[in-house]
Motif scaffolding. Sequence first.
Motif, PDB file in Angstrom:
ATOM      1  N   ARG A  70       0.862  -1.184   0.000  1.00  0.00           N
ATOM      2  CA  ARG A  70       0.000   0.000   0.000  1.00  0.00           C
ATOM      3  C   ARG A  70       0.896   1.231   0.000  1.00  0.00           C
ATOM      4  NH1 ARG A  70      -3.167  -3.140   3.830  1.00  0.00           N
ATOM      5  NH2 ARG A  70      -2.181  -2.084   5.578  1.00  0.00           N
ATOM      6  N   PRO A  71       1.527   1.528  -1.115  1.00  0.00           N
ATOM      7  CA  PRO A  71       2.576   2.550  -1.126  1.00  0.00           C
ATOM      8  C   PRO A  71       2.055   3.970  -0.966  1.00  0.00           C
ATOM      9  CG  PRO A  71       2.206   1.713  -3.340  1.00  0.00           C
ATOM     10  CD  PRO A  71       1.353   0.888  -2.432  1.00  0.00           C
ATOM     11  N   ARG A  72       0.775   4.187  -1.224  1.00  0.00           N
ATOM     12  CA  ARG A  72       0.289   5.558  -1.148  1.00  0.00           C
ATOM     13  C   ARG A  72      -0.409   5.874   0.168  1.00  0.00           C
ATOM     14  NH1 ARG A  72       0.131   7.727  -6.458  1.00  0.00           N
ATOM     15  NH2 ARG A  72      -0.074   6.076  -7.984  1.00  0.00           N
ATOM     16  N   GLU A  73      -0.320   4.942   1.131  1.00  0.00           N
ATOM     17  CA  GLU A  73      -1.120   5.126   2.336  1.00  0.00           C
ATOM     18  C   GLU A  73      -0.255   5.339   3.551  1.00  0.00           C
ATOM     19  OE1 GLU A  73      -3.743   1.902   2.818  1.00  0.00           O
ATOM     20  OE2 GLU A  73      -4.866   2.311   0.997  1.00  0.00           O
ATOM     21  N   ARG A 111     -10.403   0.904   9.824  1.00  0.00           N
ATOM     22  CA  ARG A 111      -9.674   0.228   8.760  1.00  0.00           C
ATOM     23  C   ARG A 111     -10.148   0.647   7.372  1.00  0.00           C
ATOM     24  NH1 ARG A 111      -9.628  -5.381  10.381  1.00  0.00           N
ATOM     25  NH2 ARG A 111      -8.105  -4.587  11.842  1.00  0.00           N
ATOM     26  N   SER A 112     -11.440   0.856   7.220  1.00  0.00           N
ATOM     27  CA  SER A 112     -11.969   1.101   5.877  1.00  0.00           C
ATOM     28  C   SER A 112     -11.543   2.476   5.371  1.00  0.00           C
ATOM     29  CB  SER A 112     -13.496   1.020   5.932  1.00  0.00           C
ATOM     30  OG  SER A 112     -14.061   1.697   4.847  1.00  0.00           O
ATOM     31  N   PRO A 113     -11.182   2.574   4.083  1.00  0.00           N
ATOM     32  CA  PRO A 113     -10.753   3.883   3.554  1.00  0.00           C
ATOM     33  C   PRO A 113     -11.883   4.895   3.481  1.00  0.00           C
ATOM     34  CG  PRO A 113     -10.746   2.231   1.823  1.00  0.00           C
ATOM     35  CD  PRO A 113     -11.010   1.511   3.091  1.00  0.00           C
ATOM     36  N   SER A 233     -19.354   0.599  10.635  1.00  0.00           N
ATOM     37  CA  SER A 233     -17.934   0.397  10.390  1.00  0.00           C
ATOM     38  C   SER A 233     -17.461  -0.911  11.021  1.00  0.00           C
ATOM     39  CB  SER A 233     -17.178   1.595  10.947  1.00  0.00           C
ATOM     40  OG  SER A 233     -15.830   1.317  11.035  1.00  0.00           O
ATOM     41  N   THR A 234     -17.879  -1.135  12.260  1.00  0.00           N
ATOM     42  CA  THR A 234     -17.584  -2.413  12.882  1.00  0.00           C
ATOM     43  C   THR A 234     -18.610  -2.670  13.979  1.00  0.00           C
ATOM     44  OG1 THR A 234     -15.843  -3.773  13.844  1.00  0.00           O
ATOM     45  CG2 THR A 234     -16.009  -1.568  14.664  1.00  0.00           C
TER      46      THR A 234
END
Lengths: 285, 258
Positions: A70-73, A111-113, A233-234
């Motif tokens: 996940r290089p952009r995060e 966790r969710s974007p 979300s959870t």
Amino acid sequence: MALCEAEKTFVLHGVEENFRIDGREREDYRPMELETNIISHAFGSARLRLANTDVLVAVKIEVDVPYPERPREGKLEFFVDCSANATPDFEGRGGEDLAIEISNSLAAAYRSPEVFDPSKLCILKGRKCWKIFIDILLLECGGNLYDAVSIAVKAALWDIRIPLVKSVTVDGNNIDMDVSEELHNCQKLDVTGAPVMVTVCKIGEQCIVDPNVAEELCSVGAVVIAVSQDKFSTVLQKGSGSLHPQTLLECLQMGLSVARRLNEALLETLQQIKPSMNQDVGFLK
Amino acid sequence: KIHIRLASHRVNASVAVNRKVPRIFTPGQVITEQNEFMSRYNGEVGDVVVGRITEVQQKRWKVDTNSRLDSVLLLSSVNLPGGELRRRSAEDEHMMRQYLQEGDLISAEVQSVFSDGSLSLHTRSLKYGKLSQGILVKVFPSLIKRSKTHFHNLYIGASIILGNNGFIWIYPTANNAEDSVGGFVQNLEEVVSKPERETIGRLRNCILALTQSKMMLYDTSIMYAYEESQKYSVAELLIPEAMVDVAILTQDRLIRVI
């Protein structure tokens, strides 16, 4: 602390009649007090008092290498510390189980974007990103920990001031970051999507929100629902009791409507905070 | 409605009156009674306390009374159900858990104080014993005013026990005079009605309002607070502004009486 059968019966009948021991209805919250920017050496902080529950959140930032897949995060990490101040049960390692549970549930909720966009934390794709450490300290336990923690975390993230990166130069394997020196040249995060957790406790046949210590001891099971912009979300289950599917659906619906109101109230309060006025209260008063 | 306020909007709960006129003291009258305010309860012989059973031991129970050490309730210091007067046998020791379990609430009187400061309690009177349905409110022990009686049956339909240790028990007034079973019977099937619940909830919130403003608690101050709080609903009394308002109005009424 234990309760005798008579006290539990009294609480149970009260919940059924929609008149709890302090006069609240099933969906009412106790009054809360919020303060942000309370710790000067943290990048963001917040303190929430919900009757007897006291939660302090501090946010620190570091530069880190993003995950290869996940290089952009950027990264977000939660740590909960149950101090022995809160209750005598937390002495030594007693509070560790609860701390791990709360930090895991927060990690799952964020966790969710859609809830929290980690790409805002990227500095240089694949090489540098911001890592946010969210440290939560439980100062006092008066029931309803998950709600208080989630509201305080959301307020601290609202308060966060990420230093603005003016430029990034790459020289072979060396990366130089030019960070702005000005204090007010900072980047703020968008927290409208940050989740708010609601604990729905089942007592007898009815469900209540915001239980105090006595009501928590009377409940057979509880469901903690993290809601972000009208989406779940959870969801996690607390306690050793089991829930009927119909009851679970009612709990989820109740949690959703209460979370909506809670989110509105929180955002309204956060708007009232003006950075210019000297409004510090802190711990002394 | 969900209330989230900022810390800078915190309400000042102090109701201290600025006395310009000097108060006159007679010789021997104590001006300040206690130096520590938020300390634990230090028991004295004859105090009425409300406590929670924490342990069941060989011939006694350990009771939590908000003091530095757990208090002790000896088996020989309780009234046996049925009101019998006899020597405690080995059977009674095994039946201890049937009388009082962990978590049960009792009202008792301090019989003596051990050398280490822990208290020995007794319930050898019909007015003491296991408590039934009601609410426990915990306040600082120094806020409870010492008076002749700590059991009050208020005219509004609720009764309170003001324990000297800071534990206050609010319960619905028993309609019929319970015949003397030593107070060990609990009625769990009885459902307390909504008006009685409102009274009890309002009393609880009034007591917490007086506690927040550091006012002394006794039957008169609690009753005045109850009457002054009628303009708010019971749930509204949780808001800090309402609590301070009730405390100030109660303070006014108490001063006028003097």
